[in-house]
Design a protein around this motif. Structure first.
Motif, mmCIF file in Angstrom:
data_model
loop_
_atom_site.group_PDB
_atom_site.id
_atom_site.type_symbol
_atom_site.label_atom_id
_atom_site.label_comp_id
_atom_site.label_asym_id
_atom_site.label_seq_id
_atom_site.Cartn_x
_atom_site.Cartn_y
_atom_site.Cartn_z
ATOM 1 N N LEU A 214 31.875 40.646 50.024
ATOM 2 C CA LEU A 214 31.094 39.883 49.093
ATOM 3 C C LEU A 214 29.448 40.139 49.492
ATOM 4 O O LEU A 214 28.509 40.077 48.888
ATOM 5 N N TYR A 218 26.365 41.532 47.429
ATOM 6 C CA TYR A 218 25.322 40.756 47.166
ATOM 7 C C TYR A 218 23.931 41.560 47.822
ATOM 8 O O TYR A 218 23.033 41.493 46.994
ATOM 9 N N ASP A 252 37.359 36.850 43.653
ATOM 10 C CA ASP A 252 36.307 36.497 44.693
ATOM 11 C C ASP A 252 34.869 36.992 43.978
ATOM 12 O O ASP A 252 33.911 36.136 44.267
ATOM 13 N N VAL A 253 34.926 38.119 43.722
ATOM 14 C CA VAL A 253 33.618 38.730 42.909
ATOM 15 C C VAL A 253 33.346 37.769 41.751
ATOM 16 O O VAL A 253 32.090 37.292 41.578
ATOM 17 N N TYR A 255 34.016 34.862 41.126
ATOM 18 C CA TYR A 255 33.676 33.260 41.432
ATOM 19 C C TYR A 255 32.215 33.338 41.768
ATOM 20 O O TYR A 255 31.266 32.545 41.469
ATOM 21 N N MET A 256 31.997 34.408 42.674
ATOM 22 C CA MET A 256 30.515 34.363 43.248
ATOM 23 C C MET A 256 29.573 34.731 42.005
ATOM 24 O O MET A 256 28.428 33.938 42.072
ATOM 25 N N MET A 260 26.654 32.304 40.456
ATOM 26 C CA MET A 260 25.175 32.694 40.380
ATOM 27 C C MET A 260 24.669 32.635 39.053
ATOM 28 O O MET A 260 23.321 32.906 38.894
#
Ligand code: HMG
Ligand code: MG
Length: 304
Positions: A214, A218, A252-253, A255-256, A260
């Motif tokens: 992650l 980013y 996970d991606v 959610y991130m 954002m």
């Protein structure tokens, strides 16, 4: 940073190719159907490679045919050579992916030839694909380190990316196959490739072995990369990369990104359902942190 991000779902291919528990063709098809229903519109569904090398990907023709009725989604398959291309086309493939490595050691272990020989194998595939109107994606493995050759120079990755691009690949997916990269190294590598090719045609394919995926994604987004490969539940890994675990988990991606303010169009509940169904078949819980957290929350709410 709030630009649209394109996710390329890897679960049915990179995910399942390294799982020991056999998964039926029907379950592989159902997995793809569930992922598309969750909003993933680009899914890698199989590989036309030697079934002796990767038995998990045998019958990828049946999987591809089994999902061909689904509208509004693009299905990708791996092809290492013309034999794979023939089989993929016979099953109706319209997008294929060739896969090279930034290191000689991994190329030899994975596809039993040198990097230069692999390019020679891809040339007729790309020529035929062009004539057939088939899109070809190009992977480069071991862009941030190799289990056999160690450190990889960004320049070596950039040179190979240019070679694949010049052959006609529409997108170059940069694979941290063994998940050893860290954000500044990822940036350095992406800058090297991005100085040669349009950043919009690069994808990040990061395995999460050391828990850095992650952070690396980013960092890559800061460099302008907008295509991310991920596998539902964090499934899988490469059988030829000792110790490597799965791709960064799609949950996970998502959610991130959503956190954002980047709209992904993915329905997390449906994605989680697809992941949980596959985890049940494999007999172990998903490694995805977000999937684990959401499952635990559901259990708590169910118990209260
Ligand atoms: P080879 O031994 O060099 O090839 O294998 P060959 O031409 O000498 O053929 C050997 C045997 O394979 C023959 O069969 C061929 O017919 C057969 P036999 O006579 O022994 O019965 N064969 C094939 N069968 C089905 N489909 C084909 C095919 N080609 C030959 N396309 C080969 C070369 C590439 C085929 C082999 O090494 C192989 O299949 N390797 C598996 C590679 C693989 O799938 N690795 C995992 C995916 S890559 C990955 O995960 C990385 C990625 O995610 C990015 C990242 O994370 O870095 C993409
Ligand atoms: Mg991979």
């Amino acid at each position: 940073m709030s630009d649209q991000i394109q996710l390329v779902e890897m679960g049915p291919r990179d995910g399942l190719q390294n799982e020991k528990t056999p998964v039926s063709v029907e379950a592989r098809i159902a997995f793809v159907v569930a992922l598309v229903a969750a909003g993933l519109n680009t899914v890698e569904v199989g590989a036309f490679v030697s079934p002796k090398a990767i038995p998990q990907m045998a019958s990828s023709d049946h999987v591809l045919r089994g999902v061909s009725h689904i509208k509004g989604a693009e299905f990708h398959v791996l092809v290492p050579n013309e034999k794979g291309y023939d089989a993929a086309r016979a099953a109706g493939a319209e997008v294929v992916s060739v896969f090279a490595a930034a290191s000689e050691g991994f190329s030899r272990a994975n596809i039993n030839c040198s990097v230069a020989e692999s390019i020679e194998r891809f040339k007729p595939v790309l020529a035929r694909a062009k004539a057939d109107g088939v899109k070809v994606r190009g992977y480069i493995s071991c862009v941030l380190g190799c289990p056999f050759d160690g450190e990889i120079k960004p320049k070596a990755v950039a040179d190979l990316a240019v070679t694949l691009w010049d052959l006609g690949c529409y997108e170059i997916s940069l694979g941290d196959t063994i998940g050893v990269g860290t954000p500044l190294k990822a940036k350095e590598m992406l800058r090297a490739v991005g100085s040669e090719l349009p950043i919009g045609n690069l994808a990040m394919h990061f395995h999460d072995t050391y828990g850095q995926a992650l952070a690396n994604l980013y960092a890559g987004m800061e460099e302008g990369v907008r295509v991310i490969d991920a596998a539902a539940g964090g499934l899988g890994g490469c059988p030829y990369a000792p110790g490597a675990t799965g791709n960064v988990a799609t949950e996970d991606v998502v959610y991130m990104l959503e956190g954002m303010g980047v709209k992904t169009g993915i329905d997390m509940d449906r994605l989680l359902a697809a992941t949980n169904e596959m985890a049940g078949l494999l007999g172990r819980p998903p490694v995805s942190r977000v999937a684990s957290a959401l499952n635990a929350k559901r259990r708590r709410l169910g118990n209260s």
